[in-house]
Design a protein around this motif. Structure first.
Motif, short mmCIF file in Angstrom:
data_model
loop_
_atom_site.label_atom_id
_atom_site.label_comp_id
_atom_site.label_asym_id
_atom_site.label_seq_id
_atom_site.Cartn_x
_atom_site.Cartn_y
_atom_site.Cartn_z
N TRP A 228 0.83 -1.21 0.00
CA TRP A 228 0.00 0.00 0.00
C TRP A 228 0.87 1.26 0.00
CZ3 TRP A 228 -4.74 0.18 -1.46
CH2 TRP A 228 -5.69 -0.79 -1.09
N MET A 229 1.89 1.28 0.88
CA MET A 229 2.74 2.47 1.00
C MET A 229 3.55 2.72 -0.26
SD MET A 229 1.95 3.69 3.96
CE MET A 229 3.23 4.90 4.35
N ARG A 230 4.08 1.67 -0.86
CA ARG A 230 4.85 1.84 -2.11
C ARG A 230 3.95 2.35 -3.23
NH1 ARG A 230 7.35 -2.81 -0.13
NH2 ARG A 230 5.99 -4.20 -1.32
N ALA A 231 2.75 1.81 -3.32
CA ALA A 231 1.81 2.29 -4.34
C ALA A 231 1.48 3.76 -4.11
CB ALA A 231 0.55 1.44 -4.32
N GLY A 232 1.29 4.12 -2.84
CA GLY A 232 1.00 5.51 -2.51
C GLY A 232 2.12 6.45 -2.94
N LYS A 233 3.35 6.05 -2.66
CA LYS A 233 4.50 6.89 -3.05
C LYS A 233 4.59 7.05 -4.56
CE LYS A 233 7.61 5.87 0.83
NZ LYS A 233 8.91 5.24 1.20
N LEU A 234 4.47 5.95 -5.29
CA LEU A 234 4.60 5.99 -6.76
C LEU A 234 3.49 6.84 -7.38
CD1 LEU A 234 5.58 2.26 -7.49
CD2 LEU A 234 7.03 4.29 -7.75
N LEU A 235 2.26 6.63 -6.94
CA LEU A 235 1.15 7.38 -7.50
C LEU A 235 1.25 8.87 -7.16
CD1 LEU A 235 -1.67 4.83 -6.72
CD2 LEU A 235 -1.05 5.62 -9.01
N THR A 236 1.64 9.17 -5.94
CA THR A 236 1.78 10.57 -5.53
C THR A 236 2.88 11.27 -6.32
OG1 THR A 236 0.95 10.09 -3.31
CG2 THR A 236 2.25 12.10 -3.58
N LEU A 261 -5.17 11.39 -6.12
CA LEU A 261 -6.24 10.88 -5.26
C LEU A 261 -5.97 9.43 -4.85
CD1 LEU A 261 -9.36 12.36 -7.07
CD2 LEU A 261 -8.93 12.57 -4.62
N ALA A 262 -5.61 8.61 -5.83
CA ALA A 262 -5.33 7.20 -5.55
C ALA A 262 -4.13 7.04 -4.63
CB ALA A 262 -5.09 6.45 -6.87
N GLY A 263 -3.12 7.88 -4.82
CA GLY A 263 -1.93 7.81 -3.96
C GLY A 263 -2.25 8.13 -2.51
N ALA A 264 -3.06 9.17 -2.29
CA ALA A 264 -3.44 9.54 -0.93
C ALA A 264 -4.27 8.43 -0.28
CB ALA A 264 -4.23 10.84 -0.94
N LEU A 265 -5.16 7.82 -1.06
CA LEU A 265 -5.98 6.73 -0.52
C LEU A 265 -5.11 5.52 -0.16
CD1 LEU A 265 -8.82 5.65 0.08
CD2 LEU A 265 -8.93 4.87 -2.30
N CYS A 266 -4.17 5.16 -1.03
CA CYS A 266 -3.28 4.03 -0.75
C CYS A 266 -2.46 4.26 0.52
CB CYS A 266 -2.34 3.80 -1.94
SG CYS A 266 -3.12 3.05 -3.38
N THR A 267 -1.97 5.47 0.70
CA THR A 267 -1.17 5.77 1.89
C THR A 267 -2.00 5.63 3.16
OG1 THR A 267 0.27 7.25 0.63
CG2 THR A 267 0.26 7.50 3.03
N ARG A 268 -3.26 6.07 3.11
CA ARG A 268 -4.12 5.92 4.29
C ARG A 268 -4.32 4.44 4.63
NH1 ARG A 268 -3.57 10.86 4.27
NH2 ARG A 268 -5.09 12.35 5.08
N PHE A 269 -4.56 3.63 3.60
CA PHE A 269 -4.72 2.19 3.84
C PHE A 269 -3.41 1.59 4.34
CE2 PHE A 269 -8.73 2.43 1.67
CZ PHE A 269 -9.44 1.32 2.10
N GLY A 270 -2.28 2.07 3.82
CA GLY A 270 -0.99 1.55 4.26
C GLY A 270 -0.71 1.88 5.72
N VAL A 271 -0.98 3.11 6.12
CA VAL A 271 -0.77 3.51 7.51
C VAL A 271 -1.67 2.69 8.43
CG1 VAL A 271 -1.07 5.39 9.17
CG2 VAL A 271 0.04 5.84 6.98
N PHE A 272 -2.92 2.49 8.03
CA PHE A 272 -3.84 1.72 8.86
C PHE A 272 -3.39 0.26 8.99
CE2 PHE A 272 -7.57 -0.99 9.40
CZ PHE A 272 -8.13 -0.45 10.55
N ASP A 273 -3.08 -0.37 7.87
CA ASP A 273 -2.65 -1.78 7.91
C ASP A 273 -1.35 -1.94 8.69
OD1 ASP A 273 -4.81 -2.63 6.52
OD2 ASP A 273 -3.75 -3.27 4.71
N ALA A 274 -0.43 -0.99 8.54
CA ALA A 274 0.83 -1.06 9.28
C ALA A 274 0.57 -0.99 10.78
CB ALA A 274 1.75 0.07 8.86
N GLY A 275 -0.40 -0.19 11.18
CA GLY A 275 -0.75 -0.12 12.60
C GLY A 275 -1.27 -1.44 13.12
N MET A 276 -2.10 -2.12 12.33
CA MET A 276 -2.62 -3.42 12.75
C MET A 276 -1.49 -4.45 12.92
SD MET A 276 -5.88 -2.97 13.10
CE MET A 276 -5.50 -1.29 13.61
N VAL A 277 -0.55 -4.46 11.98
CA VAL A 277 0.60 -5.37 12.07
C VAL A 277 1.44 -5.04 13.29
CG1 VAL A 277 2.74 -6.08 10.94
CG2 VAL A 277 0.66 -5.78 9.58
#
Length: 297
Positions: A228-236, A261-277
């Motif tokens: 998620w985070m890598r996708a966010g960086k690339l799209l942003t 828009l997609a990059g910002a959304l991916c980063t939010r999902f990445g931050v959330f999933d990373a918190g769960m891990v």
């Protein structure tokens, strides 16, 4: 010789209780709240600059984003009355309490401004509501970062310095991206500026946070959260670069805005999933404690 103390959890079980928040409700709530805040700010900037089309886009996006974010939060809570119950207490020292009141206040103001824009009724009241929402917009863009950093989740708690800047950058990126998608290039100058500034802020803050956290930041680079985070960086990054061509081309403007828009959304999902891990794996709680113990001795 006394053997070195080993810090481990009981049978490898999590040391802390992971948050009960659900996907996609909560990351969508993070994204939509930030988008709403940035869109409100964009509408005010556009109004100052005399760009009525962008004012309309930002006003409607703020109202719809706040409504969508509130709906996602209520869905995660399970019952609407649980959100209303959070408004029964006003506690300045509680990020959850203040966040609930902020969302309710911003949602009311941005919704009123959007309703006035659509119907044409009470234009002066609509303008006042839009201005009130804009005052709250910086907090809307960052308060969810403060909320998660106030938890015991290691990757969120330890990243409390940079996480608000990551969220602020992503919010500006998404708001600017939406403006680029919806407005023609001749009207979307403020949206492009907002998007580029947000992209730079998000990418720099994210890099600094990962470097400072060291091992604790591993979930940002591994597994699903890492993807998620890598996708966010690339799209942003791609969207920010695309703003150069977006000044002259409507197609480039839409493509660049969509990537942002997609990059910002991916980063939010990445931050959330990373918190769960981070919450579920005991090493992210135990190892920093061991290092702290060794440093003290």
């Amino acid at each position: 010789m006394v053997p070195r103390a080993e810090f481990q959890s009981y049978y490898g079980r999590p040391v802390i209780k992971p948050p009960t928040w659900k996907t996609p409700d909560v990351p969508a709530y993070f994204f939509l709240g930030g988008l709403a805040g940035a869109s409100s700010a964009m509408a005010t900037l556009a109004e100052i600059g005399g760009r009525p089309r962008l004012v309309r886009i930002g006003t409607l996006a703020a109202g719809l984003g706040a409504a969508g974010g509130t709906a996602a939060l209520i869905h995660d809570l399970g019952r609407p009355e649980r959100f209303l119950n959070m408004l029964r207490v006003f506690k300045p020292t509680s990020p959850l309490s203040m966040g609930s009141w902020l969302l309710a206040s911003f949602g009311t103001l941005s919704g009123a401004a959007a309703a006035s824009t659509v119907t044409g009724l009470l234009p002066r009241a609509g303008t006042a509501a839009r201005a009130g929402a804009a005052v709250l917009s910086p907090v809307m863009m960052t308060y969810t970062a403060v909320l998660v950093a106030d938890t015991a989740v290691p990757i969120w708690h330890d990243g409390h310095r940079e996480l608000p800047f990551v969220f602020a950058g992503g919010s500006l990126t998404s708001g600017g991206g939406l403006g680029m998608v919806c407005a023609p290039p001749k009207d979307s100058g403020p949206a492009r500026a907002m998007a580029v500034a947000g992209a730079g802020l998000e990418l720099v803050a994210e890099q600094r946070m990962s470097s400072r956290l060291g091992m604790v930041a591993e979930p940002y680079h591994r597994g699903r959260s890492g993807r998620w985070m890598r996708a966010g960086k690339l799209l942003t990054a791609a969207g920010a670069l695309g703003t150069l061509a977006a000044r002259r081309s409507r197609v480039a403007s839409v493509a660049s805005g969509a990537a942002l828009l997609a990059g910002a959304l991916c980063t939010r999902f990445g931050v959330f999933d990373a918190g769960m891990v981070s919450a579920k794996d005991p090493k992210y709680t135990v190892v920093p404690q061991r290092h702290s113990h060794d440093h003290e001795h």
